[in-house]
Design an enzyme around this catalytic site. Sequence first.
Site, PDB file in Angstrom:
ATOM      1  CD  GLU A 149       2.459  -0.527  10.538  1.00  0.00           C
ATOM      2  OE1 GLU A 149       1.531  -0.129   9.820  1.00  0.00           O
ATOM      3  OE2 GLU A 149       3.581   0.013  10.567  1.00  0.00           O
ATOM      4  CG  ASN A 168      -0.360  -0.371   2.496  1.00  0.00           C
ATOM      5  OD1 ASN A 168       0.665  -1.053   2.546  1.00  0.00           O
ATOM      6  ND2 ASN A 168      -0.971   0.064   3.581  1.00  0.00           N
ATOM      7  CB  CYS A 181      -2.632  -1.810   8.880  1.00  0.00           C
ATOM      8  SG  CYS A 181      -1.194  -0.726   9.037  1.00  0.00           S
ATOM      9  CD  GLU A 220       7.657  -0.204  12.296  1.00  0.00           C
ATOM     10  OE1 GLU A 220       8.498  -0.867  11.673  1.00  0.00           O
ATOM     11  OE2 GLU A 220       6.477  -0.055  11.917  1.00  0.00           O
TER      12      GLU A 220
END
Length: 492
Positions: free
Chosen positions: A259, A163, A294, A472
């Site tokens: 993630e 993405n 996400c 992150e």
Amino acid sequence: MNSKTPRGSQRPRLPESRNLYYGGEWKPANSGRREECFSPATGESFGSVAYGDASDMEAAISAAKSAFAAWRDTPPLERAGRLREIAAVMREHKEELALVDAADSGNPVAAMLKDIDIATSQLDYFAGLVLEMKGDTIPMGPDAVNMTVREPLGVVGRIVAFNHPLMFCASKAAAPLAAGNTVVMKPAEQAPLSVLRWLELIDGILPPGVLNVVHGGPEAGQALASHPDVAKVGLIGSVPTGRAVMQGASATIKDVILELGGKNALIACPDADIEKTAKGIVAGMNFAWCGQSCGSTSRVFIHNDIHNAVLDRVVEMVQAFKPGDPTDYSTTMGALISAKQRDRVLGYIEGARREGARLVAGGGVPDDPALARGNFVEPTIFADVTTDMTIAREEIFGPVLSVFRWTDEDDVMEKANDVEYGLTCSIWTRDLARAHRMARRAEAGFVWVNKSAAHFLGAPFGGVKQSGIGREECIGEMLSFTREKNIHIALD
């Protein structure tokens, strides 16, 4: 975009180098295998690229291992300078890179320009943190010195999603490289072209073997995760892929940073501003990316007192998202990554209808003949959704928004938390005490109040439960690519 930014559809400058990149050289896949790349918007072929397997990953890891000692010993400020040089090249070629990204991933070029900005900001950010990898001294009296130092781990593997193909590759390499590690990257299998063009542009900035890229499928990813010479592996991907990476990493007890998916809640309280809340709902769904994020707040809980007013405005606002050619600067919504993903999303939409959800917007594919060959789905909104419906529990990764009605705070928090995911949550209220109370109760790693979709450089991003491990976009990410060593020196 500035006043000189072109309008209308643009032809991307595709990479000339289509092989794997490791040890500072372009290499064909050992098997000779190549895979063709297609436009998600038109079905047009963009040509083929080398497709690596476990043996190619082995060679790339070996190159990274050979380069590690010299990169580790490179003065931190020199490493920082190399990262800043990469960021400068990306800014110079910003529109070119964004256009390749748009053509190959299906996301609108106007959105991909922002991806370049995010990536370059993270490269500069981590370059600025290289002197913060500090240790401590522990008092031991006059006859000894005891101290800790931070050292890089070694070879780091990173596997990224489709993405944000280039943004993820560039930004997720930044922290481990700044810390003195060498990196082996597996880019998005579905959209590798922008990364290859990026490598062409930055080739020579880093010493050979410091950054290596192997395009391939699950076999290549599994080889990276399980290899004994890889000290840590990171993934941006689905929960099943995360489990596979963890299983592979367990063979050598290596650390992971994951993630993963999300089924994120946005909760609108009765005192929330209707207009701002509606804008937040639309922004949180990431319709420009067809909901392929996400962090998308795909479950919206609106209090009964403002439910109808907010929902009506949301339905009006989503009309601004018209699927179209992703290489056109005026396009506001792109295509899904593949026909398989389009059909999957349409299957969820049909299932929601069968289960009794009320369709209030979209629900199909565009009727524009010019888009007939692309993987397009209209921005879709369902109301009267209940928590037992499939669209309320499973991550769709498409432009499908589920709207719930609520009246009791305890009940809505229970329902918001009653999924296996825990990445983001967005709360809309003008009551400060309520905001704090609900934010504490939200089972998510990243919570907005009166905001959605935004990331903030320096603020830790990551999930809980099945949404992942680690943080992150912050100094903690860089430190996670180091290990502490204790040194005790007897002075007597």
